[in-house]
Design a protein around this motif. Structure first.
Motif, PDB file in Angstrom:
ATOM      1  N   THR A 129     -40.201 -48.515 102.198  1.00  0.00           N
ATOM      2  CA  THR A 129     -40.104 -50.041 101.554  1.00  0.00           C
ATOM      3  C   THR A 129     -41.327 -50.348 101.780  1.00  0.00           C
ATOM      4  O   THR A 129     -42.219 -50.232 102.622  1.00  0.00           O
ATOM      5  N   THR A 130     -41.771 -51.447 100.911  1.00  0.00           N
ATOM      6  CA  THR A 130     -43.123 -52.349 101.156  1.00  0.00           C
ATOM      7  C   THR A 130     -42.686 -53.292 102.484  1.00  0.00           C
ATOM      8  O   THR A 130     -41.764 -54.189 102.625  1.00  0.00           O
ATOM      9  N   TRP A 131     -43.670 -52.950 103.424  1.00  0.00           N
ATOM     10  CA  TRP A 131     -43.312 -53.740 104.726  1.00  0.00           C
ATOM     11  C   TRP A 131     -44.445 -55.016 104.646  1.00  0.00           C
ATOM     12  O   TRP A 131     -45.675 -54.922 104.126  1.00  0.00           O
ATOM     13  N   SER A 132     -44.256 -56.027 105.401  1.00  0.00           N
ATOM     14  CA  SER A 132     -45.041 -56.967 105.500  1.00  0.00           C
ATOM     15  C   SER A 132     -46.393 -56.707 106.204  1.00  0.00           C
ATOM     16  O   SER A 132     -46.140 -55.685 107.196  1.00  0.00           O
TER      17      SER A 132
ATOM     18  N   GLU B 149     -42.264 -42.243 113.423  1.00  0.00           N
ATOM     19  CA  GLU B 149     -42.508 -41.880 112.217  1.00  0.00           C
ATOM     20  C   GLU B 149     -41.284 -41.875 111.361  1.00  0.00           C
ATOM     21  O   GLU B 149     -41.267 -42.350 110.231  1.00  0.00           O
ATOM     22  N   THR B 150     -40.159 -41.217 111.870  1.00  0.00           N
ATOM     23  CA  THR B 150     -38.862 -41.075 111.187  1.00  0.00           C
ATOM     24  C   THR B 150     -38.259 -42.659 110.813  1.00  0.00           C
ATOM     25  O   THR B 150     -37.969 -42.758 109.522  1.00  0.00           O
ATOM     26  N   ALA B 151     -38.484 -43.341 111.666  1.00  0.00           N
ATOM     27  CA  ALA B 151     -37.984 -44.878 111.421  1.00  0.00           C
ATOM     28  C   ALA B 151     -38.973 -45.489 110.481  1.00  0.00           C
ATOM     29  O   ALA B 151     -38.358 -46.162 109.499  1.00  0.00           O
ATOM     30  N   ILE B 152     -40.092 -45.349 110.528  1.00  0.00           N
ATOM     31  CA  ILE B 152     -41.047 -45.897 109.302  1.00  0.00           C
ATOM     32  C   ILE B 152     -40.697 -45.350 107.854  1.00  0.00           C
ATOM     33  O   ILE B 152     -40.441 -46.071 107.153  1.00  0.00           O
ATOM     34  N   ARG B 153     -40.690 -44.006 107.805  1.00  0.00           N
ATOM     35  CA  ARG B 153     -40.293 -43.265 106.610  1.00  0.00           C
ATOM     36  C   ARG B 153     -38.693 -43.850 106.087  1.00  0.00           C
ATOM     37  O   ARG B 153     -38.510 -43.677 104.769  1.00  0.00           O
ATOM     38  N   ASP B 154     -37.949 -44.128 107.044  1.00  0.00           N
ATOM     39  CA  ASP B 154     -36.540 -44.457 106.863  1.00  0.00           C
ATOM     40  C   ASP B 154     -36.548 -46.035 106.526  1.00  0.00           C
ATOM     41  O   ASP B 154     -35.424 -46.767 106.072  1.00  0.00           O
ATOM     42  N   GLY B 155     -37.707 -46.517 106.619  1.00  0.00           N
ATOM     43  CA  GLY B 155     -37.994 -48.244 106.487  1.00  0.00           C
ATOM     44  C   GLY B 155     -37.160 -48.982 107.603  1.00  0.00           C
ATOM     45  O   GLY B 155     -36.589 -50.040 107.366  1.00  0.00           O
ATOM     46  N   ASN B 156     -36.809 -48.283 108.680  1.00  0.00           N
ATOM     47  CA  ASN B 156     -36.352 -48.970 109.701  1.00  0.00           C
ATOM     48  C   ASN B 156     -37.750 -49.513 110.630  1.00  0.00           C
ATOM     49  O   ASN B 156     -37.769 -49.106 111.839  1.00  0.00           O
ATOM     50  N   GLY B 157     -38.017 -50.657 110.244  1.00  0.00           N
ATOM     51  CA  GLY B 157     -39.107 -51.201 110.969  1.00  0.00           C
ATOM     52  C   GLY B 157     -38.687 -52.159 112.183  1.00  0.00           C
ATOM     53  O   GLY B 157     -37.490 -52.556 112.318  1.00  0.00           O
ATOM     54  N   PRO B 158     -39.776 -52.680 112.840  1.00  0.00           N
ATOM     55  CA  PRO B 158     -39.638 -53.829 113.904  1.00  0.00           C
ATOM     56  C   PRO B 158     -39.130 -55.000 113.254  1.00  0.00           C
ATOM     57  O   PRO B 158     -38.647 -55.750 114.252  1.00  0.00           O
ATOM     58  N   GLY B 159     -39.090 -55.288 112.120  1.00  0.00           N
ATOM     59  CA  GLY B 159     -38.535 -56.417 111.736  1.00  0.00           C
ATOM     60  C   GLY B 159     -39.363 -57.808 111.889  1.00  0.00           C
ATOM     61  O   GLY B 159     -38.711 -58.843 111.969  1.00  0.00           O
ATOM     62  N   ASP B 160     -40.767 -57.578 112.028  1.00  0.00           N
ATOM     63  CA  ASP B 160     -41.407 -58.648 112.136  1.00  0.00           C
ATOM     64  C   ASP B 160     -41.711 -59.153 110.871  1.00  0.00           C
ATOM     65  O   ASP B 160     -42.251 -58.567 110.015  1.00  0.00           O
ATOM     66  N   PRO B 161     -41.604 -60.624 110.497  1.00  0.00           N
ATOM     67  CA  PRO B 161     -41.940 -61.161 109.256  1.00  0.00           C
ATOM     68  C   PRO B 161     -43.223 -61.424 109.247  1.00  0.00           C
ATOM     69  O   PRO B 161     -44.043 -61.431 110.138  1.00  0.00           O
ATOM     70  N   ASP B 162     -43.829 -61.520 107.832  1.00  0.00           N
ATOM     71  CA  ASP B 162     -45.164 -61.802 107.732  1.00  0.00           C
ATOM     72  C   ASP B 162     -45.287 -63.145 108.189  1.00  0.00           C
ATOM     73  O   ASP B 162     -44.725 -64.065 107.714  1.00  0.00           O
ATOM     74  N   PRO B 163     -46.428 -63.300 109.162  1.00  0.00           N
ATOM     75  CA  PRO B 163     -46.798 -64.659 109.280  1.00  0.00           C
ATOM     76  C   PRO B 163     -46.885 -65.842 108.277  1.00  0.00           C
ATOM     77  O   PRO B 163     -46.606 -66.931 108.757  1.00  0.00           O
ATOM     78  N   ALA B 164     -47.400 -65.319 107.102  1.00  0.00           N
ATOM     79  CA  ALA B 164     -47.923 -66.162 106.064  1.00  0.00           C
ATOM     80  C   ALA B 164     -46.384 -66.828 105.317  1.00  0.00           C
ATOM     81  O   ALA B 164     -46.422 -67.889 104.839  1.00  0.00           O
ATOM     82  N   THR B 165     -45.465 -66.141 105.648  1.00  0.00           N
ATOM     83  CA  THR B 165     -44.004 -66.390 104.760  1.00  0.00           C
ATOM     84  C   THR B 165     -43.069 -66.886 106.156  1.00  0.00           C
ATOM     85  O   THR B 165     -41.975 -67.269 105.670  1.00  0.00           O
ATOM     86  N   ASP B 166     -43.288 -66.609 107.288  1.00  0.00           N
ATOM     87  CA  ASP B 166     -42.354 -66.907 108.170  1.00  0.00           C
ATOM     88  C   ASP B 166     -41.850 -68.450 108.374  1.00  0.00           C
ATOM     89  O   ASP B 166     -42.858 -69.270 108.217  1.00  0.00           O
ATOM     90  N   GLY B 167     -40.621 -68.789 108.072  1.00  0.00           N
ATOM     91  CA  GLY B 167     -40.158 -70.031 108.204  1.00  0.00           C
ATOM     92  C   GLY B 167     -39.743 -70.637 106.779  1.00  0.00           C
ATOM     93  O   GLY B 167     -39.396 -71.629 106.884  1.00  0.00           O
ATOM     94  N   ASP B 168     -40.272 -69.671 105.864  1.00  0.00           N
ATOM     95  CA  ASP B 168     -39.847 -70.146 104.366  1.00  0.00           C
ATOM     96  C   ASP B 168     -38.465 -70.394 104.091  1.00  0.00           C
ATOM     97  O   ASP B 168     -37.741 -69.682 104.467  1.00  0.00           O
TER      98      ASP B 168
ATOM     99  N   VAL C 124     -52.817 -48.830 110.746  1.00  0.00           N
ATOM    100  CA  VAL C 124     -51.968 -49.840 109.692  1.00  0.00           C
ATOM    101  C   VAL C 124     -51.952 -49.534 108.361  1.00  0.00           C
ATOM    102  O   VAL C 124     -50.702 -49.551 107.870  1.00  0.00           O
ATOM    103  N   ALA C 125     -52.932 -48.936 107.861  1.00  0.00           N
ATOM    104  CA  ALA C 125     -52.837 -48.243 106.332  1.00  0.00           C
ATOM    105  C   ALA C 125     -52.060 -47.142 106.530  1.00  0.00           C
ATOM    106  O   ALA C 125     -51.106 -46.954 105.356  1.00  0.00           O
ATOM    107  N   ALA C 126     -51.839 -46.045 107.544  1.00  0.00           N
ATOM    108  CA  ALA C 126     -51.160 -45.048 107.404  1.00  0.00           C
ATOM    109  C   ALA C 126     -49.634 -45.356 107.476  1.00  0.00           C
ATOM    110  O   ALA C 126     -48.739 -44.980 106.743  1.00  0.00           O
ATOM    111  N   VAL C 127     -49.338 -46.501 108.244  1.00  0.00           N
ATOM    112  CA  VAL C 127     -47.671 -46.889 108.274  1.00  0.00           C
ATOM    113  C   VAL C 127     -47.676 -47.568 106.817  1.00  0.00           C
ATOM    114  O   VAL C 127     -46.415 -47.284 106.368  1.00  0.00           O
ATOM    115  N   SER C 128     -48.444 -48.337 106.370  1.00  0.00           N
ATOM    116  CA  SER C 128     -48.144 -48.878 105.075  1.00  0.00           C
ATOM    117  C   SER C 128     -47.829 -48.067 103.959  1.00  0.00           C
ATOM    118  O   SER C 128     -46.834 -48.254 103.112  1.00  0.00           O
TER     119      SER C 128
END
Length: 227
Positions: free
Chosen positions: A159-162, A208-227, A150-154
């Motif tokens: 971009t800043t990922w949730s 890895e390429t998708a991560i570096r390009d900011g093309n993530g899986p699109g999962d929102p942060d559970p803490a802010t989901d639905g805001d 998780v730390a390596a991905v972040s």
């Protein structure tokens, strides 16, 4: 006394006997077929219920003897409908795929993600497998490994990922670090070490390429989901 000659069998005297035997069988056969279909369905449904209760895909408990007991039929009845245990299990597997909405004949690359989604939805109804290792050493190293991923991905993300998005990407990378993946590549697919490593590197590089390009899986942060 004269010996009696061979007697001739008299036809049945009842009204039903007035109909030819073939006619009676033809009349009764739809009912027999319906009863046979209902019995076969009960056997298959019972077998599926048994499989759903198994904590893993190890079907050692799906035996004809145990199935006959639970379906309340004779073992000979199961053999009559399925022939042997292999055909029974094939039928059960086909039913499971049908229930999951999976048609292998219609599988295409463009619909594979949807197929996997349906399979995950279906499998979520099954008992969750117990972790292979409960030893504190293995549990501890697994937690450290997941945290490191998780730390390596972040760190690598453009971009800043949730936290949730980083966790999903790390979970996909973790699949290549998991022993069952190695076993399936080299056992089921019969890949030698070089080809297995090449395939894993290729898939990891794409992630890895998708991560570096900011093309993530699109999962929102559970803490802010639905805001």
């Amino acid at each position: 006394m004269a010996a009696e000659g061979p007697t001739r069998e008299e036809p049945p005297s009842s009204a039903e006997g007035d109909r030819p035997v073939e006619s009676r069988r033809a009349y009764e056969s739809p009912l027999r077929r319906q009863q046979a279909a209902m019995t076969r369905e009960r056997i298959v449904a019972t077998a599926v219920e048994m499989v759903r209760a198994f904590p893993t895909w190890d079907w050692d408990g799906l035996t004809i003897r145990e199935l006959a007991r639970r379906a309340e039929v004779n073992e000979s009845t199961i053999y009559r409908y399925f022939g042997n245990e292999r055909r029974l299990r094939d039928t059960v597997m086909h039913r499971l795929l049908e229930e999951a909405g999976v048609d292998l004949d219609e599988l295409r690359l463009e619909n594979f993600a949807d197929v996997v989604g349906r399979m995950f939805d279906y499998l979520s109804a099954f008992p969750t497998p117990t972790p292979t290792h409960e030893d504190p050493t293995f549990v501890g190293i697994d937690e450290r490994r997941r945290g490191a991923l998780v730390a390596a991905v972040s760190t690598a993300a453009a971009t800043t990922w949730s936290p949730g998005e980083s966790e999903l990407a790390a979970a996909m990378l973790d699949m290549f670090w998991h022993v069952p993946t190695h076993e399936r590549l080299m056992g089921t697919w019969n890949l030698d070490r070089e080809r297995a490593v090449r395939a894993a590197r290729w898939a990891i590089t794409l992630i890895e390429t998708a991560i570096r390009d900011g093309n993530g899986p699109g999962d929102p942060d559970p803490a802010t989901d639905g805001d």
